[in-house]
Design a protein around this motif. Structure first.
Motif, PDB file in Angstrom:
ATOM      1  N   SER A 170     -11.413   8.576  10.902  1.00  0.00           N
ATOM      2  CA  SER A 170     -10.845   8.971   9.618  1.00  0.00           C
ATOM      3  C   SER A 170     -11.649  10.096   8.975  1.00  0.00           C
ATOM      4  CB  SER A 170     -10.789   7.758   8.675  1.00  0.00           C
ATOM      5  OG  SER A 170      -9.885   6.799   9.148  1.00  0.00           O
ATOM      6  N   ASP A 179      -9.747   6.065  -0.426  1.00  0.00           N
ATOM      7  CA  ASP A 179      -9.420   6.308   0.978  1.00  0.00           C
ATOM      8  C   ASP A 179     -10.606   6.029   1.892  1.00  0.00           C
ATOM      9  OD1 ASP A 179      -6.771   6.939   0.701  1.00  0.00           O
ATOM     10  OD2 ASP A 179      -7.035   9.108   0.873  1.00  0.00           O
ATOM     11  N   LYS A 181       0.826  -1.214   0.000  1.00  0.00           N
ATOM     12  CA  LYS A 181       0.000   0.000   0.000  1.00  0.00           C
ATOM     13  C   LYS A 181       0.855   1.257   0.000  1.00  0.00           C
ATOM     14  CE  LYS A 181      -1.627   1.148   3.999  1.00  0.00           C
ATOM     15  NZ  LYS A 181      -0.925   2.431   4.295  1.00  0.00           N
ATOM     16  N   ALA A 188     -10.373  13.669   7.877  1.00  0.00           N
ATOM     17  CA  ALA A 188     -10.589  14.191   6.532  1.00  0.00           C
ATOM     18  C   ALA A 188     -11.209  15.579   6.573  1.00  0.00           C
ATOM     19  CB  ALA A 188     -11.488  13.235   5.743  1.00  0.00           C
ATOM     20  N   GLU A 203     -16.911   8.357   4.144  1.00  0.00           N
ATOM     21  CA  GLU A 203     -16.176   7.591   5.144  1.00  0.00           C
ATOM     22  C   GLU A 203     -17.059   6.693   5.993  1.00  0.00           C
ATOM     23  OE1 GLU A 203     -12.850   6.231   6.204  1.00  0.00           O
ATOM     24  OE2 GLU A 203     -12.523   8.284   5.543  1.00  0.00           O
ATOM     25  N   ALA A 256     -13.582  11.805   0.744  1.00  0.00           N
ATOM     26  CA  ALA A 256     -13.378  10.769   1.754  1.00  0.00           C
ATOM     27  C   ALA A 256     -14.285  10.991   2.958  1.00  0.00           C
ATOM     28  CB  ALA A 256     -11.913  10.753   2.185  1.00  0.00           C
ATOM     29  N   ARG A 275     -10.301  16.154  -2.301  1.00  0.00           N
ATOM     30  CA  ARG A 275     -10.000  14.736  -2.039  1.00  0.00           C
ATOM     31  C   ARG A 275     -10.477  14.327  -0.656  1.00  0.00           C
ATOM     32  NH1 ARG A 275      -3.879  13.745  -1.327  1.00  0.00           N
ATOM     33  NH2 ARG A 275      -4.437  14.399   0.801  1.00  0.00           N
ATOM     34  N   GLU A 276     -10.180  15.174   0.327  1.00  0.00           N
ATOM     35  CA  GLU A 276     -10.570  14.860   1.701  1.00  0.00           C
ATOM     36  C   GLU A 276     -12.073  14.999   1.912  1.00  0.00           C
ATOM     37  OE1 GLU A 276      -8.474  13.479   3.711  1.00  0.00           O
ATOM     38  OE2 GLU A 276      -6.922  13.694   2.184  1.00  0.00           O
ATOM     39  N   ARG A 328     -11.122   2.274   2.258  1.00  0.00           N
ATOM     40  CA  ARG A 328     -10.009   1.575   2.914  1.00  0.00           C
ATOM     41  C   ARG A 328      -9.834   1.966   4.378  1.00  0.00           C
ATOM     42  NH1 ARG A 328      -5.157   2.814   4.268  1.00  0.00           N
ATOM     43  NH2 ARG A 328      -5.308   4.865   3.276  1.00  0.00           N
ATOM     44  N   SER A 329      -9.973   3.266   4.686  1.00  0.00           N
ATOM     45  CA  SER A 329      -9.638   3.769   6.014  1.00  0.00           C
ATOM     46  C   SER A 329     -10.496   3.123   7.099  1.00  0.00           C
ATOM     47  CB  SER A 329      -9.829   5.295   6.059  1.00  0.00           C
ATOM     48  OG  SER A 329      -8.939   5.927   5.188  1.00  0.00           O
ATOM     49  N   LYS A 371      -1.432  15.412   7.683  1.00  0.00           N
ATOM     50  CA  LYS A 371      -1.686  14.938   6.323  1.00  0.00           C
ATOM     51  C   LYS A 371      -1.451  16.035   5.285  1.00  0.00           C
ATOM     52  CE  LYS A 371      -5.166  12.163   5.737  1.00  0.00           C
ATOM     53  NZ  LYS A 371      -6.544  11.607   5.563  1.00  0.00           N
ATOM     54  N   TYR A 419      -8.292   3.413  -6.580  1.00  0.00           N
ATOM     55  CA  TYR A 419      -6.937   3.961  -6.609  1.00  0.00           C
ATOM     56  C   TYR A 419      -6.299   3.799  -7.991  1.00  0.00           C
ATOM     57  CZ  TYR A 419      -6.646   4.357  -1.468  1.00  0.00           C
ATOM     58  OH  TYR A 419      -6.821   4.710  -0.151  1.00  0.00           O
TER      59      TYR A 419
END
Length: 417
Positions: free
Chosen positions: A370, A109, A21, A374, A59, A55, A51-52, A112-113, A235, A82
């Protein structure tokens, strides 16, 4: 750790996941790549924010879906997102073309997070080894950092010889395709207990119960906010090391020309980034692996989390002063220290959060954490980009210093909790 060594191959597979990863060859050149495309720091920060935001919006719903229908499927979809994102990054030529790239990356993200952490915690519970959370998560995270270190070397070599930052996105396809295959191979027991029928009512009830659990348990609420603040700030801030290294690499150019006649500034930057980021990730690997030692040395999880939070404020102040007075090498050291502390904190925080989570809701609660991270990064991206455009890179740390100072007391982990 004696019992851990007698496990099946799942622990090496968890480590392999983290290793692959983090073979994100683009990571250490992302800001420079976007700057090469003509984007301002504000535009770059806006892309980070989008992007955040993606997510953040997805999320918790994706965490719920992972808990209800299976975590493996969520992870498989994440890696597909991805892979498509990397292709968009490589082909993009202006700000608008980067939008689908960052949105797809945000989808990955979100899926996955928290999900893979929940799979690790599920495995430990099934094996009766819940007390080994810090050691195991620290070990898997250390392999992630080793992957990052190797990624840096490979990325630097690619940029050095190809003379193009874009090549790193194509190269990143290989490890992510391998990780996709690894997710497909995971045993079904790591899906956890799942609902046979997914409905909007089930999602709503599950969401309401999880949020209520996060908010009503005061230690959990404080820990979630504490974790999300430093994770979100880090981040965004961490990538500003790249332009600092680019400016510092000019000192290497005369030596580079002697070894490689006709060497360019971009090649000098590739060497500087390759060396510094390799040191950074190898040091972070040890920080993650030895997090439980640091926690014990500082007197337990609560004291350790409070002391490391305070150290983030001190390091941010050091970075600001170093950049303000053009002490670039001291600024690079501050970035390294910031990364070291952050990677020591993560296993501590995951273990501390785990003490307050119901087993079947772990992916959801970790996804809440997460999502809050974000949200922080979504706001900090444009704000830090604006400050960087108008006050230089040191402006990034004006923001972090103000935040860490203002929220230090409210987010302190209390001993009585």
């Amino acid at each position: 750790m004696g019992r851990i060594n007698r496990w099946t191959l799942m622990i090496p597979r968890f480590c392999a996941y983290g290793f692959l990863k983090n073979l994100r060859f683009f990571d250490v050149f992302l800001i420079l790549f976007l700057r090469q495309k003509g984007l301002s720091f504000l535009e770059i920060g806006t892309l980070i924010g989008i992007r955040e935001m993606t997510a953040m919006i997805l999320e918790v719903p994706t965490g719920i879906v992972a808990d209800l229908i299976g975590r493996r499927k969520a992870m498989i979809t994440a890696f597909l997102s991805y892979i498509i994102s990397f292709l968009f990054y490589y082909a993009a030529r202006n700000f608008m073309w980067f939008l689908p790239a960052v949105i797809l990356f945000g989808v990955g993200d979100a899926l996955r997070s928290g999900t893979h952490k929940a799979m690790i915690l599920e495995y430990l519970d099934l094996r009766g080894l819940s007390d080994k959370k810090v050691e195991v998560y620290g070990r898997t995270r250390s392999w992630s950092q080793i992957g990052s270190a190797l990624s840096t070397v490979i990325a630097a070599v690619l940029v050095f010889y190809k003379g193009d930052y874009g090549i790193v996105f194509l190269a990143s396809l290989i490890p992510y395709i391998l990780d996709l295959g690894l997710m497909i191979s995971y045993p079904k027991e790591l899906d956890g207990k799942r609902s046979r029928h997914l409905s909007l009512r089930a999602v709503f009830d599950f969401t309401l119960h999880s949020f209520r659990n996060c908010w009503n348990v005061r230690p959990l609420r404080t820990a979630l906010l504490n974790s999300s603040l430093d994770k979100g700030v880090y981040k965004v801030a961490k990538d500003y090391l790249q332009p600092v290294l680019k400016a510092s690499s000019m000192a290497l150019l005369p030596f580079m020309v002697r070894l490689f006649p006709g060497a360019t500034e971009q090649q000098a930057t590739a060497v500087a980034i390759g060396v510094v980021y390799s040191i950074l990730y190898l040091a972070n690997s040890q920080a993650s692996r030895r997090a439980y030692v640091v926690q014990r040395w500082l007197g337990g999880s609560k004291r350790a989390l409070n002391w490391t939070y305070f150290s983030l404020l001190l390091i941010s102040s050091m970075a600001f002063l170093a950049l303000r007075f053009d002490l670039r090498y001291l600024a690079v050291l501050a970035f390294l220290m910031l990364a070291f502390v952050e990677n020591a904190r993560r296993p501590m925080l995951v273990s501390y959060l785990g003490a307050f989570m119901e087993r079947k809701q772990r992916a959801t609660v970790l996804s809440v954490e997460s999502q809050l991270s974000a949200l922080t990064a979504m706001v900090m991206g444009p704000v830090m980009g604006f400050f960087a455009d108008h006050f230089g890179i040191s402006g990034v740390f004006i923001v972090s210093i103000l935040l860490f100072t203002a929220l230090g007391i409210p987010l302190r982990i209390k001993e009585e909790d």
